[in-house]
Design a protein around this motif. Structure first.
Motif, short mmCIF file in Angstrom:
data_model
loop_
_atom_site.label_atom_id
_atom_site.label_comp_id
_atom_site.label_asym_id
_atom_site.label_seq_id
_atom_site.Cartn_x
_atom_site.Cartn_y
_atom_site.Cartn_z
N VAL A 179 -8.22 2.57 2.49
CA VAL A 179 -8.53 1.27 3.11
C VAL A 179 -8.72 1.39 4.61
O VAL A 179 -9.62 0.75 5.18
N TRP A 239 0.83 -1.20 0.00
CA TRP A 239 0.00 0.00 0.00
C TRP A 239 0.86 1.26 0.00
O TRP A 239 1.90 1.33 0.67
N LEU A 280 -10.82 0.74 -4.85
CA LEU A 280 -10.90 0.53 -3.41
C LEU A 280 -11.92 1.47 -2.78
O LEU A 280 -12.70 1.06 -1.91
#
Length: 232
Positions: free
Chosen positions: A180, A172, A215
């Motif tokens: 997230v 990430w 996402l």
């Protein structure tokens, strides 16, 4: 919701407990003083309590400015974790290493960035903070700052030149983490916008090959999707 790579499962569990940052178990409640040297012991107590004069006295008495206490903390790391600005200032100006890490890979620089202790952060940046330094999750200071939506801190770090596209051990970037591990609120909308304006690449995929936009869409964060679309 995207599948998290098996290799990251253990790390994600740790993130859940520790906040995916230089935070977590490092918030030791016991005193960082763990030394047989009286002057060093005094230095740790003074650093953590915020007594700048006592820090100066301990240093004048020969205390090692890089002494190690509980958890491998230096006096500066102890002062930083307690957000003691004045004792951190005295230590830094006396030559304390702003990049020295404790046993869980927290340095004064990394912890200040992760927690939004901006006055101490600025001091570390002015005294040689290593912008490429990473925490125990393989992330730069910008990544946990983005996870927490610490906008002033994010601005400081981006202006200092921290790479917005650094990828941590979970695959990430700061942008992924803001999406997230954020909650999609206005603070995180602004965080995503700040990262993009600071040069973050919206085309970097996570470890599952999922784009930041996807996402956000999977989580129903429409305002973040709109910010990413406007930058694409």
């Amino acid at each position: 919701m995207s599948r998290i790579l098996p290799a990251a499962v253990a790390l994600l569990a740790a993130l859940t407990l520790a906040g995916c940052t230089t935070a977590g178990p490092h918030d030791q409640k016991e005193s960082p003083m763990a030394t047989t040297n009286p002057a060093a012991g005094d230095l740790f107590v003074a650093a953590e309590s915020g007594d700048a004069d006592a820090v100066r006295d301990a240093l004048a008495s020969g205390a090692d400015i890089e002494a190690r206490g509980t958890g491998g903390m230096t006096p500066l790391v102890a002062a930083t974790k307690a957000n003691r600005i004045e004792t951190a200032r005295v230590l830094i100006e006396a030559g304390a290493d702003v990049n020295a890490k404790d046993d869980i890979q927290d340095s004064a620089y990394l912890y200040a960035g992760a927690r939004g202790h901006d006055e101490i952060l600025r001091m570390t940046l002015a005294h040689g903070a290593d912008l490429t330094s990473t925490n125990r999750f393989g992330g730069t200071a910008l990544i946990p700052a983005s996870e927490r939506g610490l906008l002033p801190t994010i601005d400081i770090l981006l202006k200092a030149g921290v790479d917005p596209d650094h990828v941590n051990n979970l695959s990430w970037t700061a942008l992924h983490e803001a999406i997230v591990l954020g909650d999609g609120s206005e603070r995180y909308v602004r965080t995503v916008r700040a990262l993009i304006e600071g040069g973050a690449d919206v085309g970097i995929r996570d470890g599952d090959g999922v784009l930041p936009r996807d996402l956000a869409a999977q989580r129903g964060y429409e305002a973040i999707v709109a910010v990413i679309d406007a930058a694409s």
